[in-house]
Design a protein around this motif. Structure first.
Motif, PDB file in Angstrom:
ATOM      1  N   VAL A  34       0.834  -1.203   0.000  1.00 25.53           N
ATOM      2  CA  VAL A  34       0.000   0.000   0.000  1.00 25.53           C
ATOM      3  C   VAL A  34       0.867   1.251   0.000  1.00 25.53           C
ATOM      4  CG1 VAL A  34      -1.586   1.369   1.393  1.00 25.53           C
ATOM      5  CG2 VAL A  34      -2.054  -1.040   1.012  1.00 25.53           C
ATOM      6  N   VAL A  35       1.896   1.251   0.833  1.00 27.58           N
ATOM      7  CA  VAL A  35       2.798   2.402   0.881  1.00 27.58           C
ATOM      8  C   VAL A  35       3.462   2.634  -0.473  1.00 27.58           C
ATOM      9  CG1 VAL A  35       4.920   3.301   1.927  1.00 27.58           C
ATOM     10  CG2 VAL A  35       3.214   2.152   3.350  1.00 27.58           C
ATOM     11  N   GLU A  36       3.889   1.545  -1.130  1.00 25.10           N
ATOM     12  CA  GLU A  36       4.528   1.676  -2.441  1.00 25.10           C
ATOM     13  C   GLU A  36       3.546   2.175  -3.483  1.00 25.10           C
ATOM     14  OE1 GLU A  36       7.130   1.510  -5.660  1.00 25.10           O
ATOM     15  OE2 GLU A  36       7.448   1.620  -3.494  1.00 25.10           O
ATOM     16  N   MET A  37       2.311   1.662  -3.473  1.00 30.78           N
ATOM     17  CA  MET A  37       1.315   2.100  -4.444  1.00 30.78           C
ATOM     18  C   MET A  37       0.933   3.565  -4.228  1.00 30.78           C
ATOM     19  SD  MET A  37       1.092  -0.466  -6.339  1.00 30.78           S
ATOM     20  CE  MET A  37      -0.166   0.195  -7.413  1.00 30.78           C
ATOM     21  N   LEU A  38       0.838   3.996  -2.986  1.00 27.23           N
ATOM     22  CA  LEU A  38       0.543   5.405  -2.713  1.00 27.23           C
ATOM     23  C   LEU A  38       1.669   6.299  -3.206  1.00 27.23           C
ATOM     24  CD1 LEU A  38      -1.035   5.182   0.863  1.00 27.23           C
ATOM     25  CD2 LEU A  38      -2.217   5.649  -1.302  1.00 27.23           C
ATOM     26  N   ALA A  47      -5.578   7.801  -9.872  1.00 30.34           N
ATOM     27  CA  ALA A  47      -5.334   7.037  -8.656  1.00 30.34           C
ATOM     28  C   ALA A  47      -5.933   7.744  -7.442  1.00 30.34           C
ATOM     29  CB  ALA A  47      -3.839   6.832  -8.456  1.00 30.34           C
ATOM     30  N   THR A  48      -6.650   6.987  -6.627  1.00 31.51           N
ATOM     31  CA  THR A  48      -7.173   7.475  -5.359  1.00 31.51           C
ATOM     32  C   THR A  48      -6.685   6.558  -4.238  1.00 31.51           C
ATOM     33  OG1 THR A  48      -9.206   6.151  -5.522  1.00 31.51           O
ATOM     34  CG2 THR A  48      -9.229   8.366  -6.526  1.00 31.51           C
ATOM     35  N   GLY A  49      -6.770   7.024  -3.008  1.00 28.67           N
ATOM     36  CA  GLY A  49      -6.316   6.219  -1.889  1.00 28.67           C
ATOM     37  C   GLY A  49      -7.074   4.912  -1.760  1.00 28.67           C
ATOM     38  N   LEU A  50      -8.403   4.960  -1.928  1.00 26.96           N
ATOM     39  CA  LEU A  50      -9.206   3.746  -1.834  1.00 26.96           C
ATOM     40  C   LEU A  50      -8.880   2.774  -2.957  1.00 26.96           C
ATOM     41  CD1 LEU A  50     -11.465   2.309  -0.315  1.00 26.96           C
ATOM     42  CD2 LEU A  50     -13.114   3.454  -1.814  1.00 26.96           C
ATOM     43  N   LEU A  51      -8.658   3.292  -4.166  1.00 25.51           N
ATOM     44  CA  LEU A  51      -8.322   2.431  -5.301  1.00 25.51           C
ATOM     45  C   LEU A  51      -6.966   1.774  -5.087  1.00 25.51           C
ATOM     46  CD1 LEU A  51      -8.983   1.345  -8.104  1.00 25.51           C
ATOM     47  CD2 LEU A  51      -7.933   3.401  -9.080  1.00 25.51           C
ATOM     48  N   MET A  52      -5.996   2.536  -4.539  1.00 27.04           N
ATOM     49  CA  MET A  52      -4.674   1.965  -4.296  1.00 27.04           C
ATOM     50  C   MET A  52      -4.735   0.878  -3.225  1.00 27.04           C
ATOM     51  SD  MET A  52      -2.655   3.352  -6.457  1.00 27.04           S
ATOM     52  CE  MET A  52      -4.108   3.209  -7.523  1.00 27.04           C
ATOM     53  N   ALA A  53      -5.574   1.082  -2.199  1.00 23.96           N
ATOM     54  CA  ALA A  53      -5.739   0.062  -1.162  1.00 23.96           C
ATOM     55  C   ALA A  53      -6.340  -1.217  -1.752  1.00 23.96           C
ATOM     56  CB  ALA A  53      -6.609   0.594  -0.031  1.00 23.96           C
ATOM     57  N   ALA A  54      -7.345  -1.054  -2.621  1.00 16.12           N
ATOM     58  CA  ALA A  54      -7.956  -2.218  -3.265  1.00 16.12           C
ATOM     59  C   ALA A  54      -6.969  -2.904  -4.205  1.00 16.12           C
ATOM     60  CB  ALA A  54      -9.209  -1.794  -4.028  1.00 16.12           C
ATOM     61  N   LEU A  55      -6.184  -2.113  -4.935  1.00 17.85           N
ATOM     62  CA  LEU A  55      -5.196  -2.680  -5.855  1.00 17.85           C
ATOM     63  C   LEU A  55      -4.149  -3.482  -5.093  1.00 17.85           C
ATOM     64  CD1 LEU A  55      -4.145  -2.898  -8.740  1.00 17.85           C
ATOM     65  CD2 LEU A  55      -2.939  -0.734  -8.397  1.00 17.85           C
ATOM     66  N   SER A  56      -3.693  -2.971  -3.969  1.00 15.17           N
ATOM     67  CA  SER A  56      -2.712  -3.700  -3.156  1.00 15.17           C
ATOM     68  C   SER A  56      -3.299  -4.990  -2.610  1.00 15.17           C
ATOM     69  CB  SER A  56      -2.225  -2.822  -2.002  1.00 15.17           C
ATOM     70  OG  SER A  56      -1.486  -1.713  -2.475  1.00 15.17           O
ATOM     71  N   PHE A  57      -4.576  -4.954  -2.243  1.00 18.23           N
ATOM     72  CA  PHE A  57      -5.228  -6.171  -1.741  1.00 18.23           C
ATOM     73  C   PHE A  57      -5.284  -7.248  -2.814  1.00 18.23           C
ATOM     74  CE2 PHE A  57      -9.018  -8.775  -0.971  1.00 18.23           C
ATOM     75  CZ  PHE A  57      -8.716  -9.263   0.297  1.00 18.23           C
ATOM     76  N   LEU A  58      -5.486  -6.843  -4.070  1.00 21.74           N
ATOM     77  CA  LEU A  58      -5.507  -7.802  -5.165  1.00 21.74           C
ATOM     78  C   LEU A  58      -4.113  -8.349  -5.472  1.00 21.74           C
ATOM     79  CD1 LEU A  58      -7.965  -6.008  -7.627  1.00 21.74           C
ATOM     80  CD2 LEU A  58      -8.448  -8.022  -6.236  1.00 21.74           C
TER      81      LEU A  58
END
Length: 359
Positions: A34-38, A47-58
């Motif tokens: 998550v930190v890297e994606m942000l 890119a939004t914070g929620l989208l990056m969190a979801a992307l990291s989860f995937l």
């Protein structure tokens, strides 16, 4: 003979401990990603914070899958040490329960976890990775060909051909920067074709803005050049997929498709054998953990036992990677490369435990 209640108790303790360790590793990997994606999202307007969190989860399950053997190793060591600290192992041994009877329930539940990780977790993780790649391409953009230049071999009624392309579409239907080297049935070079792009149709390639050059003849330009092929869109799309991103259930078919496309299918064969051997590898991790964790807690020296277990697990991991590299290079067969680390790990654990138990 160990009782049913005690067997279920041991199996439950090990299952909970191993899953807790794996979830901790999963959360740790997710947090770092998550930190890297942000950090990467700073220059991406979509890119939004929620989208990056979801992307990291995937993205996380595929990475966490590689840490499963270590989760089993550390979880098993923690479970054994807790049993020893609470004097439960002492009571069991005093009642005449052997180490093999104590190990049977944990190994059984760990093998079950390994089986589920292969047939269920792995397909789900690879599916999530595919979705994350699609989202990442949409949000951040990227090269049309993240795998580098593409090479394909094919056979058709026109003879043999080698295709080189600088990029391809996601479904494999369109190639860009195409070079084709044609050979006759005897392997003699007959023609080279350069084209700006190529589109795959059932049974043939349609090359656009092509230039054909044959030995002894001048260059012949053509707006359209048709080349017979035995490849399908699925063959081209899956010929360059990383083995770690392919589901367990798709690997046998992908091996056949890659071979038919004229490419080396060894990485996919090796990955398939590794997944088949995973339950045995996890069982080996339990045996290795037992070698260094069954000592009674009050006898001291716990830190040395834990260090020895971690070192043994790390050595087994490094040996696995080395053997896999040898398998990918073709020095040893895929079944040997996939199964030998698990077999050697089990034999090592059994040997050490026999020395400790029966000396």
């Amino acid at each position: 003979m160990i009782g049913r209640t005690f067997s279920l108790y041991l199996a439950g303790r090990f299952a909970r401990t191993v899953m807790a360790v794996f979830l901790f590793v999963f959360f740790l990997i997710y947090t770092v990603d998550v930190v890297e994606m942000l950090r990467r999202s700073g220059d991406a307007p979509k890119a939004t914070g929620l989208l990056m969190a979801a992307l990291s989860f995937l993205r996380t399950p595929t990475v966490a899958e590689q840490a499963l053997p270590f989760a089993v190793l550390f979880g098993s060591m923690i479970a054994f040490l807790n049993l020893s600290r609470k004097m439960e192992l002492v009571v069991a041994r005093a009642a005449g329960v052997s180490v093999w009877q104590i190990l049977t329930p944990p190994i059984g539940v760990i093998v079950l976890i390994g089986f589920v990780s292969v047939v269920a977790y792995n397909p789900a993780a690879t599916w999530m990775k595919e979705r994350s790649d699609d989202i990442e391409t949409t949000v951040f953009g990227g090269r049309s060909n993240p795998w580098g230049d593409l090479w394909l071999g094919q056979k058709s009624v026109d003879g043999q051909s080698i295709l080189h392309a600088r990029g391809k579409s996601a479904d494999g239907a369109i190639l860009t920067g195409v070079e084709v080297y044609n050979f006759d049935d005897h392997g003699n070079f007959t023609e080279r074709v350069d084209a700006a792009s190529g589109e795959l149709h059932p049974g043939f390639w349609e090359l656009h803005d092509a230039k054909a050059v044959a030995p002894g003849f001048d260059t012949l330009p053509a707006s359209t050049y048709l080349l017979a092929t035995n490849l399908t869109r699925r063959d081209v799309a899956e010929a360059f997929v990383e083995p770690e991103t392919v589901s367990f259930w798709r690997l046998p078919g992908l091996v056949e498709q890659t071979t038919r496309a004229g490419l080396d299918a060894t990485p996919y064969r090796l990955r398939y054998q590794e997944l088949l051997a995973r339950p045995l590898l996890l069982a080996a991790m339990v045996l290795v953990a037992a070698c260094f964790s069954l000592r009674f807690f009050r006898m001291g020296g716990i830190e040395y036992m834990v260090s020895g277990g971690v070192t043994a697990g790390f050595v087994l991991y490094v040996a696995t990677k080395v053997i896999n590299d040898l398998g990918e290079a073709g020095f040893i067969s895929a079944p040997v490369a996939g199964w030998s680390p698990s077999v050697v790990g089990c034999l090592f654990g059994v040997y050490v435990l026999l020395q400790q138990e029966d000396g």
